[in-house]
Design a protein around this motif. Sequence first.
Motif, PDB file in Angstrom:
ATOM      1  N   CYS A  14       0.792  -1.228  -0.040  1.00 33.48           N
ATOM      2  CA  CYS A  14       0.233   0.120   0.096  1.00 33.48           C
ATOM      3  C   CYS A  14       0.741   1.339   0.045  1.00 33.48           C
ATOM      4  CB  CYS A  14      -0.804   0.091   1.091  1.00 33.48           C
ATOM      5  SG  CYS A  14      -0.071   0.046   2.691  1.00 33.48           S
ATOM      6  N   LYS A  17       0.387   3.550  -3.016  1.00 34.98           N
ATOM      7  CA  LYS A  17      -1.084   4.103  -2.881  1.00 34.98           C
ATOM      8  C   LYS A  17      -1.027   5.069  -2.092  1.00 34.98           C
ATOM      9  CE  LYS A  17      -3.838   2.741  -5.312  1.00 34.98           C
ATOM     10  NZ  LYS A  17      -5.006   2.186  -5.798  1.00 34.98           N
ATOM     11  N   ASP A  77      -9.385  -2.007   0.726  1.00 38.05           N
ATOM     12  CA  ASP A  77      -9.048  -2.616  -0.549  1.00 38.05           C
ATOM     13  C   ASP A  77      -8.484  -1.951  -1.563  1.00 38.05           C
ATOM     14  OD1 ASP A  77     -10.056  -5.112   0.241  1.00 38.05           O
ATOM     15  OD2 ASP A  77     -12.208  -4.650  -0.568  1.00 38.05           O
ATOM     16  N   GLU A  78      -9.124  -0.513  -1.674  1.00 34.88           N
ATOM     17  CA  GLU A  78      -8.590   0.531  -2.558  1.00 34.88           C
ATOM     18  C   GLU A  78      -7.028   0.701  -2.505  1.00 34.88           C
ATOM     19  OE1 GLU A  78      -9.503   5.010  -4.295  1.00 34.88           O
ATOM     20  OE2 GLU A  78     -10.978   3.986  -2.973  1.00 34.88           O
ATOM     21  N   SER A  81      -5.094  -2.377  -3.792  1.00 31.78           N
ATOM     22  CA  SER A  81      -5.307  -2.553  -5.201  1.00 31.78           C
ATOM     23  C   SER A  81      -3.962  -2.105  -6.047  1.00 31.78           C
ATOM     24  CB  SER A  81      -6.454  -1.902  -6.002  1.00 31.78           C
ATOM     25  OG  SER A  81      -6.371  -0.554  -5.803  1.00 31.78           O
ATOM     26  N   GLU A  82      -3.709  -2.625  -7.217  1.00 33.34           N
ATOM     27  CA  GLU A  82      -2.499  -1.996  -7.857  1.00 33.34           C
ATOM     28  C   GLU A  82      -2.821  -1.316  -9.082  1.00 33.34           C
ATOM     29  OE1 GLU A  82       0.152  -5.206  -9.061  1.00 33.34           O
ATOM     30  OE2 GLU A  82      -0.526  -6.477  -7.376  1.00 33.34           O
ATOM     31  N   SER A  83      -3.953  -0.691  -9.015  1.00 29.46           N
ATOM     32  CA  SER A  83      -4.468   0.155 -10.338  1.00 29.46           C
ATOM     33  C   SER A  83      -4.309   1.519  -9.782  1.00 29.46           C
ATOM     34  CB  SER A  83      -5.965  -0.050 -10.687  1.00 29.46           C
ATOM     35  OG  SER A  83      -6.796   0.131  -9.575  1.00 29.46           O
TER      36      SER A  83
END
Length: 83
Positions: A14, A17, A77-78, A81-83
């Motif tokens: 994470c 992000k 979850d966000e 995420s890898e996006s």
Amino acid sequence: MYKTKMPNGKLNLCGTKVARLRLAMKPKCSQRALADKLQLLGLEFTKNTIQSIESGNRFVTDIELKVIAQALGVTADELLSES
């Protein structure tokens, strides 16, 4: 054998992000400001803790992930995420 590092050597999923979301906050949010916000939510974080997470040099527990997500206004979850 289970490995606790990602192939790129980072210790968490994470960190990148967290940095991106922190920098996108309006008004801008410094690492110290995020650490202060997390302290109000019950995590004993410092600016250096945030720096270590964002650079991938520190593990993040599930409890910490949940609170970090709350502070950033996203879901756990966000953050994963890898996006």
